[in-house]
Scaffold this active site. Structure first.
Site, PDB file in Angstrom:
ATOM      1  N   ARG A 165      55.629  43.987  45.434  1.00 15.36           N
ATOM      2  CA  ARG A 165      56.149  42.804  44.543  1.00 15.36           C
ATOM      3  C   ARG A 165      57.175  42.021  43.404  1.00 15.36           C
ATOM      4  O   ARG A 165      57.003  42.068  42.947  1.00 15.36           O
ATOM      5  CB  ARG A 165      54.400  42.278  43.628  1.00 15.36           C
ATOM      6  CG  ARG A 165      53.187  42.671  44.337  1.00 15.36           C
ATOM      7  CD  ARG A 165      52.691  41.547  45.607  1.00 15.36           C
ATOM      8  NE  ARG A 165      51.680  41.339  45.685  1.00 15.36           N
ATOM      9  CZ  ARG A 165      51.514  42.003  46.803  1.00 15.36           C
ATOM     10  NH1 ARG A 165      52.324  42.173  48.113  1.00 15.36           N
ATOM     11  NH2 ARG A 165      50.251  41.665  47.241  1.00 15.36           N
ATOM     12  N   SER A 241      45.768  37.862  44.144  1.00 16.88           N
ATOM     13  CA  SER A 241      45.771  38.998  42.929  1.00 16.88           C
ATOM     14  C   SER A 241      46.378  38.924  41.117  1.00 16.88           C
ATOM     15  O   SER A 241      47.481  38.032  41.046  1.00 16.88           O
ATOM     16  CB  SER A 241      45.885  40.426  43.589  1.00 16.88           C
ATOM     17  OG  SER A 241      45.745  40.700  44.924  1.00 16.88           O
ATOM     18  N   GLU A 337      50.294  40.306  38.227  1.00 14.03           N
ATOM     19  CA  GLU A 337      51.577  40.421  39.233  1.00 14.03           C
ATOM     20  C   GLU A 337      51.775  38.689  39.512  1.00 14.03           C
ATOM     21  O   GLU A 337      52.636  37.875  39.369  1.00 14.03           O
ATOM     22  CB  GLU A 337      50.403  40.293  40.567  1.00 14.03           C
ATOM     23  CG  GLU A 337      51.651  40.326  41.647  1.00 14.03           C
ATOM     24  CD  GLU A 337      50.238  39.573  42.309  1.00 14.03           C
ATOM     25  OE1 GLU A 337      50.690  38.115  42.581  1.00 14.03           O
ATOM     26  OE2 GLU A 337      50.389  39.900  44.245  1.00 14.03           O
TER      27      GLU A 337
END
Ligand code: FAD
Ligand code: EPU
Length: 341
Positions: A165, A241, A337
């Site tokens: 990520r 998420s 995130e």
């Protein structure tokens, strides 16, 4: 033709459905429009927010600057050899439309990334990933324009510094480049990735035998799994998420296992273990929690949701409480995130 508007609500343009105002708003359909926009002296020092599908942002206040919505279209086969097909794709193409195009043409590599919301231009920003595959595995290069100098630059795989990520665009080069197109390398001979999570089980439920396995079947299985646990932003506001899965030293994981024998963990290189933040959050008692319109999804504790009129700051306040309680219970830090703006 550029059309710059004032005071536009961003509610339809972010999947959390947060209603904040953009001081200025412009949609970019061609690279030339972007060059024109960046040469307008009035906007040279104006803060800019680049938006694709708005599926990985949490907007916490009105944006007193220029929101640039990237719509550049186009999927072009630029090269091919015996093994690979290379596609150059406009930043504004919807990610899942690209996956569908690849699957229907027999170009393999992206099928595990089916149904991820958002645009092609945003995908390298955080090296999107799902079901055992990350964008970097199909990435060849990208082109981007510098917001100040207007220089057009090609970034290779190495230049992007991809991680879990992560990419250079979230760190050293944050806010400096606008991605206009991405070139992908797809396989003519598929390599199937079916070991992750519930893929194999779902294929069996769908009646797909080993002989019938195909990239279409994998794409269908991934879509089925995702629909069963992730909330559809058209129904409930969310950005997938909210936190990344934390990576902790193996000794810390072993010690936690003594107290919490059921704790899942996936060993990585370098004596590090990745733990699902969704498990930590659920065990800390947050799954299904709701305060006003801000909540934690009932089926996936890693996903924060907006049931209607939550503000960005209410969601941030909830996220902070969750972080603190996971820290207190497990001694593990979980980091967002989602891009908080
Ligand atoms: P935006 O939210 O518009 O932007 C994200 C960031 O990229 C912002 O910082 C923005 O400024 C920047 N940006 C956008 N476009 C450009 C551009 N052209 N040039 C420069 N900067 C740009 N992600 C995963 O990795 N895996 C998943 O499985 C996954 N599942 C999800 C499920 C749901 C239901 C939702 C809502 C989200 C999920 N996400 C997932 C997160 C999200 O889909 C990805 O991060 C996606 O790449 C965001 O694309 P976007 O176009 O919506 O980006
Ligand atoms: N779990 C729980 N409770 C929950 C949620 C998860 O206990 O409420 C545990 C279970 O043990 C489960 C494990 O967590 O087996 C993993 O859950 P899941 O397969 O749903 O994946 P995840 O780790 O929560 C990650 C990505 C997703 C991606 C999926 C599938 C991150 C931060 N998230 O989620 O990406 O789709 O794997 O590969 O890495 C996103 O980035 O927005 C996103 C949705």
């Amino acid at each position: 033709m550029l059309s710059i508007q004032s005071h536009v609500s961003l509610k339809p343009y972010n999947t959390f459905g947060i209603d904040v105002d953009a001081r200025y708003w412009v949609e970019i359909n061609h690279e030339n429009d972007l060059q024109t926009l960046l040469s307008i002296s009035e906007f040279l020092n104006t803060p800019k927010l680049i938006l694709g599908g708005g599926s990985n942002v949490l907007l916490c206040h009105d944006f007193d600057g220029l929101v640039v919505k990237m719509n550049i279209q186009g999927i072009e086969v630029v090269r091919e050899d015996d093994q690979h097909v290379y596609l150059t794709v406009g930043a504004g193409v919807t990610w899942h439309d690209l996956v569908v195009y690849c699957v229907s043409n027999g170009y393999a590599g992206m099928e595990n990334l089916s149904l991820i919301p958002g645009t092609v231009g945003a995908a390298p920003m955080q090296n999107i990933g799902a079901y055992g595959v990350e964008l970097e595995q199909v990435f060849e290069s990208l082109t981007a324009i510098h917001t100040q100098t207007r220089e057009k630059r090609t970034f290779s795989h190495a230049d992007c510094q991809f991680g879990y990520r992560e990419s250079v665009f979230k760190h050293e080069l944050k806010g400096q480049y606008i991605i206009t197109s991405v070139t992908f390398q797809l396989d003519k001979q598929p390599v199937f990735h079916t070991r992750y999570g519930a893929i194999q089980e779902t294929l069996t439920e769908m009646g797909v035998s080993d002989e019938q396995l195909s990239i279409k079947a994998i794409s269908d299985a991934v879509i089925r799994i995702r629909r069963s646990k992730l909330p559809d932003p058209a129904q409930i506001g969310n950005a997938g998420s909210f936190f990344k899965n934390p990576e902790i030293p193996a000794e810390q994981f072993d010690a936690l296992k003594d107290t919490y024998p059921a704790m899942p963990g996936y060993p990585l290189d370098g004596n590090v273990v990745k733990i699902p933040a969704g498990w930590l959050i659920e065990q800390a008692g947050w799954k299904g929690y709701r305060a006003g319109d801000a909540g934690v999804h009932t089926k996936q504790a890693l996903v924060l949701v907006n049931y209607g009129y939550a503000s960005g700051n209410e969601l941030i306040a909830l996220a902070r409480k969750i972080q603190a309680s996971v820290q207190e219970k497990f001694g593990v830090t979980i980091n967002p995130e989602v891009n908080i703006i």
